[in-house]
Write an enzyme that holds these catalytic residues in place. Structure first.
Site, PDB file in Angstrom:
ATOM      1  N   ARG A 153      -1.546  -2.602  13.818  1.00 51.46           N
ATOM      2  CA  ARG A 153      -3.002  -2.705  13.970  1.00 51.46           C
ATOM      3  C   ARG A 153      -3.329  -4.141  14.358  1.00 51.46           C
ATOM      4  O   ARG A 153      -3.494  -5.012  13.518  1.00 51.46           O
ATOM      5  CB  ARG A 153      -3.716  -2.304  12.679  1.00 51.46           C
ATOM      6  N   GLU A 213       0.810  -1.226   0.000  1.00 51.14           N
ATOM      7  CA  GLU A 213       0.000   0.000   0.000  1.00 51.14           C
ATOM      8  C   GLU A 213       0.838   1.268   0.000  1.00 51.14           C
ATOM      9  O   GLU A 213       0.411   2.295  -0.511  1.00 51.14           O
ATOM     10  CB  GLU A 213      -0.914   0.095   1.249  1.00 51.14           C
ATOM     11  N   ASP A 267      -1.450  -5.079   3.983  1.00 53.46           N
ATOM     12  CA  ASP A 267      -1.475  -5.384   5.409  1.00 53.46           C
ATOM     13  C   ASP A 267      -2.400  -6.557   5.742  1.00 53.46           C
ATOM     14  O   ASP A 267      -3.339  -6.868   5.007  1.00 53.46           O
ATOM     15  CB  ASP A 267      -1.909  -4.143   6.209  1.00 53.46           C
TER      16      ASP A 267
END
Length: 876
Positions: A325, A9, A96
């Site tokens: 995250r 990303e 991710d």
């Protein structure tokens, strides 16, 4: 030689990964999502613009099918990826390892339509071994995670796009509603309501100074008197200020009683009634997850949630920490080994936990949470080793992550809790102490706290060695007054903790939620506290009265559970979306709730109380903000006034002040005969010529001018502005001097200059003005200053610099300038961030030329109401 294309990303992540791959791998970034629901009408395809569902971007009648579009700023990158794809024979999607990342990979596959083998790479840290392991075990895209993300996206779009327009019409423009955002605002408002309803209680106690026969002074607090326990703050009701039920036997001392008691006890004899030592053991906290990292960074480092996540993202993409995250508190075997090795080397074997400490995660969705946040790699890099590679804030965050990870595998802290009670004259005083015998994990890490007193309690406090029955001498006895305190407002850390406890939202979204509610002016920051605005009160009333279960904590938490269940394949998406929108027999859906009759005046009215004549005083939230109302009377509310500070007495005072402003004119303006007023508004005192209902002319007071010193003569000089100084012969344009919200200034055509010396407002000459215009204007492009060089950007074939300009910081490659958004701290801006901003600006094309209207002569025509300070007493 066969080549592979690896898509991630972020450009930073792409560069880091490229270091660990062979030359036959091309690593490129998607720069985030390449496809999404339309953000505005311009994004909707031409052939669909007339479709009734196009604005929403969801075809309700077609099983909630979303309309995905490629934003204009992403088309260039998509074309670049398509060209690269034609040169390779394998595609790896390495976004991710969460729902968003899985969704990005799916959208990439759908848009690129690869004809070569395509696989998903998943790793939780950017290290050579982790990437190699991912290459050895690629997988397919997990459509369950994609489905869960799409369900959340559709749900949020329905919530926001259907309810927000109602807020614009019924409350005020530019407001928004959101599935998590609205609940977060309600939590903050409910706390403020408790503060408003709070009634303070006063109570007294005593502290005494004592000393043993062999020395050793200590201080103790009175806890019992004649068998009755002394009252503490928790014994009083918040809304009554009285003792709670069940606490009626608690003793409440007032000042005379406490002073008399202090005098009597000074004559008494004292002995030790209790001497007790209790061993204690405390274990270290688990390693960080997303929410605890945000909380601790807010408490210890003073970082906002958004800054924390931005810094963590940078650390992850540079390969220094694992994925940030995550909801998991588990550590891999590799991490356990690395932590234990460093503990032994740095602190000694005695500080090592007896065995690898494994924490049990409570997270249901294990696919989204593979490991806790920790330093990356098989051997953790020490913080001091990264001083030359990281900026100050990145280093401080890494240091905190390193310490927390290391501490999680260290031995527990051991010590003794000490209690001494002394009695005499029917009174019992108690002192507590703490002795650390073995610090254990505390050598590496001490967890922060919202309560400064609890941090002080963690410090070691020793008491003298006394046994039961020992005589002690009593010295000074001090009466102390205490007042109960209202519930504390939420800080960012406390709000995140509350959201997590209630199961509201995902930790990865908390930073954007807190940023949104501040940007929408639902809350303001006062120090670290989040203070709700009156607009937030009106919006929460709107939601509670007409969309009650959508801001119910349990209902919202069940939404998160459902999304988790969808991601695990345990529940279908479509039935849930239908139930949410169309409802069921016992619960109305969103569609039905949108049809309800809503009275804007009611939802925008917040009661303050009734005056002595039983006239209600209310806060009204209008188009231009909140104001006070009592019958036909209106009064502005100071911008800095918090809702719990608006007492009935303060409201009456503001209304009286507004009435005096209206009735007590400074005089009249000779030419027009209009009254001149000195008023107080949202931005402070200002002058007004004419009545409020007749589009009056308004001007702020000159800098340094005290309101009580303003005369009619001064007011007329100010209200006569702008003042012409004459025509500048060098430019054939007239120069005017004027006064605005930010002070005095000169204007020549479209050019302006600030006047630093306020006394020059009425004394400035044409020659002085010409000289001021000859000087370079602070902030002009040609006067822009370079803050730092970010580096050479290969994709732009140019060096990128961070600059300080007239309108704030911006980045430039020498051809294109791109503003740095307010949400980004320039200190943390990376080259990759700058390149992305420049590409986005380039994709928008050149800015449209502004039409040049012929300016009306100063002082002619109507003066716009909002040209100067404005009273909030406007109609809603």
């Amino acid at each position: 030689m066969p080549k592979s294309l690896v898509i991630v990303e972020s450009p930073t992540k792409a560069r880091t990964i490229a270091r660990f791959l062979d030359d036959d791998c091309i690593v490129e970034s998607s720069i985030g999502h390449i496809r999404d629901l339309p953000d505005s009408a311009k994004d909707i395809p031409k052939e669909l613009k007339k479709e009734p569902w196009a604005r929403l971007g969801i075809r309700l009648e077609d099983d909630f099918k979303p309309l995905y579009v490629i934003p204009s700023e992403k088309k260039e990158q998509v074309n670049k990826l398509k060209k690269l794809l034609k040169t390779v024979d394998h595609l790896y999607l390495a976004t991710d390892e969460d729902r968003e990342g899985e969704s990005i990979s799916w959208h990439l596959r759908e848009v690129l339509q690869p004809t070569v083998p395509t696989q998903r790479l998943v790793f939780h840290e950017i290290t050579k071994s982790a990437i190699q392991q991912a290459l050895n075990s690629p997988r397919d895209i997990d459509l369950r995670l994609v489905n869960a993300q799409e369900t959340r996206r559709v749900l949020d779009r329905l919530y926001g796009y259907e309810i927000s327009p109602l807020l614009w019409r019924k409350v005020a423009p530019k407001l928004s509603a959101g599935r998590v955002q609205s609940v977060a605002v309600r939590i903050i408002v409910v706390r403020e309501r408790r503060r408003i309803a709070f009634k303070q209680a006063l109570y007294w106690d005593l502290s005494g100074e004592f000393e043993g026969a062999r020395g050793g002074a200590f201080q103790a607090e009175l806890i019992l008197l004649d068998g009755k326990r002394l009252a503490s703050g928790s014994d009083f009701g918040e809304e009554t200020g009285e003792l709670k039920e069940g606490k009626k036997d608690t003793l409440v001392l007032n000042e005379p009683a406490a002073s008399a008691l202090a005098g009597r006890l000074s004559q008494e004899s004292w002995r030790v009634a209790k001497s007790e030592e209790r061993p204690f053991t405390t274990q270290s906290p688990p390693p960080f997850i997303t929410s605890t990292l945000q909380q601790e960074a807010n408490r210890k480092l003073g970082l906002s949630s958004r800054d924390t996540m931005r810094l963590a993202q940078s650390l992850y993409e540079q390969g220094h920490i694992t994925y940030m995250r995550t909801d998991s508190i588990t550590l891999s075997d590799q991490a356990l080994s690395a932590a234990r090795s460093q503990i032994t080397a740095r602190y000694g074997k005695e500080f090592l936990h007896e065995g690898p400490r494994v924490f049990k995660s409570q997270v249901k969705n294990a696919q989204e949470a593979h490991e806790a946040i920790r330093p990356a790699g098989e051997a953790f890099r020490l913080p001091e080793e990264l001083k030359g590679e990281l900026n100050e804030r990145e280093l401080r965050l890494y240091d905190m992550i390193w310490k927390r990870t290391i501490a999680s595998q260290m031995a527990p802290a051991r010590g003794k809790r000490l209690v001494l009670q002394v009695e005499g004259g029917g009174a019992i005083f108690q002192a507590t102490g703490r002795h650390i015998e073995f610090p254990g994990y505390l050598r590496a890490y001490v967890e922060g706290s919202d309560d400064p007193e609890s941090e002080l309690a963690d410090q070691e406090k020793l008491l003298p060695d006394l046994a039961r029955g020992d005589a002690v001498s009593g010295g000074k006895f001090d009466p102390r007054e205490h007042a109960t305190l209202p519930p504390a407002r939420y800080s960012e850390a406390a709000l995140i903790k509350e959201l997590e406890k209630e199961g509201i939202g995902r930790p990865s979204t908390y930073a954007s939620i807190i940023d949104t509610i501040q940007r929408r002016q639902y809350v303001n920051k006062r120090g670290s506290a989040l203070v709700p605005t009156f607009t937030a009160f009106a919006v929460v009333q709107f939601m509670e009265w007409h969309f009650s279960h959508l801001v119910d904590l349990q209902f919202t938490a069940r939404m998160e559970d459902t999304l988790d269940a969808i991601s695990r394949g345990e529940q279908e998406s479509l039935p849930y979306l239908k139930e949410f929108y169309y409802g069921r027999s016992d619960l109305p859906g969103l569609q039905a709730m949108l049809q309800a009759e809503i009275d804007p005046r009611t939802v925008c009215t917040i009661p303050v109380g009734k005056d002595a004549q039983s006239r209600p005083i209310n806060v009204r939230v209008g188009k231009f903000g909140p104001y006070l109302e009592r019958n036909e009377e209106r009064a502005s509310l100071p911008e800095t006034l918090a809702p719990d500070e608006l007492t009935l007495e303060r409201a009456e005072s503001l209304l009286m002040q507004a009435l005096q402003n209206k009735d007590n004119a400074l005089g009249t303006e000779p030419e027009s005969g209009k009254s001149v007023y000195l008023k107080s508004g949202r931005y402070g005192p200002y002058l007004q010529l004419g009545e409020s209902d007749d589009e009056p002319k308004m001007k702020p007071l000159p800098p340094g001018q005290a309101p009580e010193e303003v005369t009619l003569e001064t007011a007329l000089l100010v209200l006569a502005l702008p003042r012409s100084l004459g025509t500048d012969p060098e430019h054939s344009e007239e120069i005017f001097v004027d006064l605005g919200r930010y002070g005095a200034y000169l204007k020549r055509g479209n050019d302006t200059r600030n006047i630093v010396d306020a006394e020059k407002l009425f004394a400035m000459t044409l020659e002085e003005a010409q000289e001021l215009f000859r000087q370079e204007k602070a902030g002009r492009r040609f006067a822009a200053t370079a803050l730092r060089e970010l580096g050479k950007a290969e994709e732009l074939d140019a060096t990128v610099n961070l600059m300080s300009g007239r309108y704030g910081p911006y980045v430039t490659d020498g051809k294109i300038n791109a503003s740095v958004p307010r949400t980004i701290n320039p200190d943390n801006l990376t080259l990759a961030d700058a390149v992305e901003l420049i590409k986005k600006r380039a994709a928008k094309g050149p800015a449209p030329k502004r039409s040049r209207r012929k300016a009306a002569a100063p002082g002619k025509g109507k003066v716009r109401k909002r040209a100067g300070p404005k009273s909030k007493a406007s109609s809603a």
